[in-house]
Design a protein around this motif. Sequence first.
Motif, PDB file in Angstrom:
ATOM      1  N   PRO A  87      47.557  22.616  11.316  1.00 29.61           N
ATOM      2  CA  PRO A  87      46.894  22.243  10.060  1.00 29.61           C
ATOM      3  C   PRO A  87      47.651  22.725   8.831  1.00 29.61           C
ATOM      4  CG  PRO A  87      45.775  24.102  11.083  1.00 29.61           C
ATOM      5  CD  PRO A  87      46.765  23.591  12.084  1.00 29.61           C
ATOM      6  N   ALA A  88      47.576  21.954   7.770  1.00 26.51           N
ATOM      7  CA  ALA A  88      48.139  22.352   6.481  1.00 26.51           C
ATOM      8  C   ALA A  88      47.181  23.345   5.835  1.00 26.51           C
ATOM      9  CB  ALA A  88      48.335  21.139   5.582  1.00 26.51           C
ATOM     10  N   ASP A 152      40.925  32.344  24.195  1.00 27.00           N
ATOM     11  CA  ASP A 152      41.350  30.949  24.201  1.00 27.00           C
ATOM     12  C   ASP A 152      42.873  30.914  24.176  1.00 27.00           C
ATOM     13  OD1 ASP A 152      42.336  30.890  21.438  1.00 27.00           O
ATOM     14  OD2 ASP A 152      40.246  30.898  20.813  1.00 27.00           O
ATOM     15  N   PRO A 153      43.481  29.751  24.307  1.00 22.97           N
ATOM     16  CA  PRO A 153      44.950  29.678  24.408  1.00 22.97           C
ATOM     17  C   PRO A 153      45.708  29.862  23.098  1.00 22.97           C
ATOM     18  CG  PRO A 153      43.882  27.774  25.441  1.00 22.97           C
ATOM     19  CD  PRO A 153      42.866  28.456  24.607  1.00 22.97           C
ATOM     20  N   TRP A 154      44.986  29.951  21.959  1.00 28.30           N
ATOM     21  CA  TRP A 154      45.670  29.894  20.666  1.00 28.30           C
ATOM     22  C   TRP A 154      45.551  31.208  19.908  1.00 28.30           C
ATOM     23  CZ3 TRP A 154      41.696  26.371  21.985  1.00 28.30           C
ATOM     24  CH2 TRP A 154      42.165  25.192  22.585  1.00 28.30           C
ATOM     25  N   PRO A 155      46.655  31.916  19.685  1.00 29.00           N
ATOM     26  CA  PRO A 155      46.595  33.161  18.916  1.00 29.00           C
ATOM     27  C   PRO A 155      46.381  32.919  17.421  1.00 29.00           C
ATOM     28  CG  PRO A 155      48.863  32.669  19.527  1.00 29.00           C
ATOM     29  CD  PRO A 155      47.998  31.671  20.242  1.00 29.00           C
ATOM     30  N   HIS A 156      46.827  31.774  16.940  1.00 27.48           N
ATOM     31  CA  HIS A 156      46.645  31.417  15.529  1.00 27.48           C
ATOM     32  C   HIS A 156      46.191  29.953  15.462  1.00 27.48           C
ATOM     33  CE1 HIS A 156      48.162  35.258  14.365  1.00 27.48           C
ATOM     34  NE2 HIS A 156      49.365  35.041  14.868  1.00 27.48           N
ATOM     35  N   HIS A 157      46.897  29.118  14.693  1.00 27.15           N
ATOM     36  CA  HIS A 157      46.500  27.721  14.559  1.00 27.15           C
ATOM     37  C   HIS A 157      46.844  26.916  15.809  1.00 27.15           C
ATOM     38  CE1 HIS A 157      47.359  28.665  10.115  1.00 27.15           C
ATOM     39  NE2 HIS A 157      46.052  28.693  10.294  1.00 27.15           N
ATOM     40  N   ASN A 176      39.818  27.035  14.209  1.00 26.89           N
ATOM     41  CA  ASN A 176      41.151  26.634  13.745  1.00 26.89           C
ATOM     42  C   ASN A 176      41.375  26.995  12.282  1.00 26.89           C
ATOM     43  OD1 ASN A 176      43.424  25.665  15.180  1.00 26.89           O
ATOM     44  ND2 ASN A 176      43.495  23.900  13.821  1.00 26.89           N
ATOM     45  N   ALA A 177      40.798  26.243  11.336  1.00 23.26           N
ATOM     46  CA  ALA A 177      40.916  26.578   9.912  1.00 23.26           C
ATOM     47  C   ALA A 177      39.623  26.163   9.210  1.00 23.26           C
ATOM     48  CB  ALA A 177      42.110  25.868   9.275  1.00 23.26           C
ATOM     49  N   TRP A 178      39.159  26.999   8.276  1.00 22.46           N
ATOM     50  CA  TRP A 178      38.078  26.583   7.399  1.00 22.46           C
ATOM     51  C   TRP A 178      38.478  25.285   6.713  1.00 22.46           C
ATOM     52  CZ3 TRP A 178      33.387  28.983   7.012  1.00 22.46           C
ATOM     53  CH2 TRP A 178      33.285  30.305   7.434  1.00 22.46           C
ATOM     54  N   GLU A 179      37.507  24.450   6.369  1.00 22.65           N
ATOM     55  CA  GLU A 179      37.813  23.166   5.739  1.00 22.65           C
ATOM     56  C   GLU A 179      37.124  23.057   4.383  1.00 22.65           C
ATOM     57  OE1 GLU A 179      37.162  19.942   8.462  1.00 22.65           O
ATOM     58  OE2 GLU A 179      38.263  20.944  10.068  1.00 22.65           O
ATOM     59  N   TRP A 180      37.902  22.680   3.376  1.00 24.39           N
ATOM     60  CA  TRP A 180      37.352  22.480   2.040  1.00 24.39           C
ATOM     61  C   TRP A 180      36.352  21.324   2.043  1.00 24.39           C
ATOM     62  CZ3 TRP A 180      37.733  26.031  -1.448  1.00 24.39           C
ATOM     63  CH2 TRP A 180      38.900  26.776  -1.641  1.00 24.39           C
ATOM     64  N   LEU A 181      35.255  21.503   1.312  1.00 27.23           N
ATOM     65  CA  LEU A 181      34.264  20.447   1.106  1.00 27.23           C
ATOM     66  C   LEU A 181      34.181  20.106  -0.376  1.00 27.23           C
ATOM     67  CD1 LEU A 181      31.391  21.693   3.448  1.00 27.23           C
ATOM     68  CD2 LEU A 181      33.351  20.234   3.998  1.00 27.23           C
TER      69      LEU A 181
END
Length: 230
Positions: A87-88, A152-157, A176-181
């Motif tokens: 993710p960006a 889970d398999p992901w240490p970061h993104h 994963n990442a918070w998402e802007w609304l």
Amino acid sequence: MLRTLPMSLLIPFSAALAEPVAIGDRFAIDRTEVTIAEFQEFARAKGMKTAAERNGGGFEYGAGWERRPGWWYQRPFGEDPASTSEPAVHVSWSEAGNFCSERNGRLPTAEEWQLAAYTETRQKPTGSFETGRTYTYPTGDTPAGLNVNADDPWPHHAAAGATAMGVNGLQEIGGNAWEWLADRRGGEALTAGGSWWYGPDKTRREAMQWKATDFYAVYVGFRCVYDIGE
């Protein structure tokens, strides 16, 4: 009908992931979070630099919020990411909104995001999801398959499409990442979904958080929605 996305901004790694998901007849939403590759193409076409780039780096939480030199959307942890399908992040609210506008879309409202993330609207859902049912987590009754700080398999993104397919066939909409609304109160905007740094509780609908609109950090990304109809 669903507005057509510019060909230059379609997700390069999978046509299936690139196609937005219709939520009833109201709107469609990106199946995954906007990726590094997508945002990079947008930024280069516009000749823009993000605030994180201009100001010397994005933020990470340490002893409070700390600026990390060289951390920006192309290098979220100061080095090249494992995949540009991650993710960006390190993107502010207005930068995210401008990207969505360029796609003939916009940031989702809290109501839209919650409907997409928790209530199954497909007439023929995949897996064990049931049409019309509202779930506790974006992955269903349990947080299994989310990218959070649990086992889970992901240490970061995680890269787009890597986590379990959830409600409405969406991925990475929890963790994963918070998402802007789109929702604002003064100089703040809502974010939703939690991130890899938090536990599963932050992926629930009541866990949305307000953040300054000019904030950018390694934990915050976004996805877009598109109006259906003329």
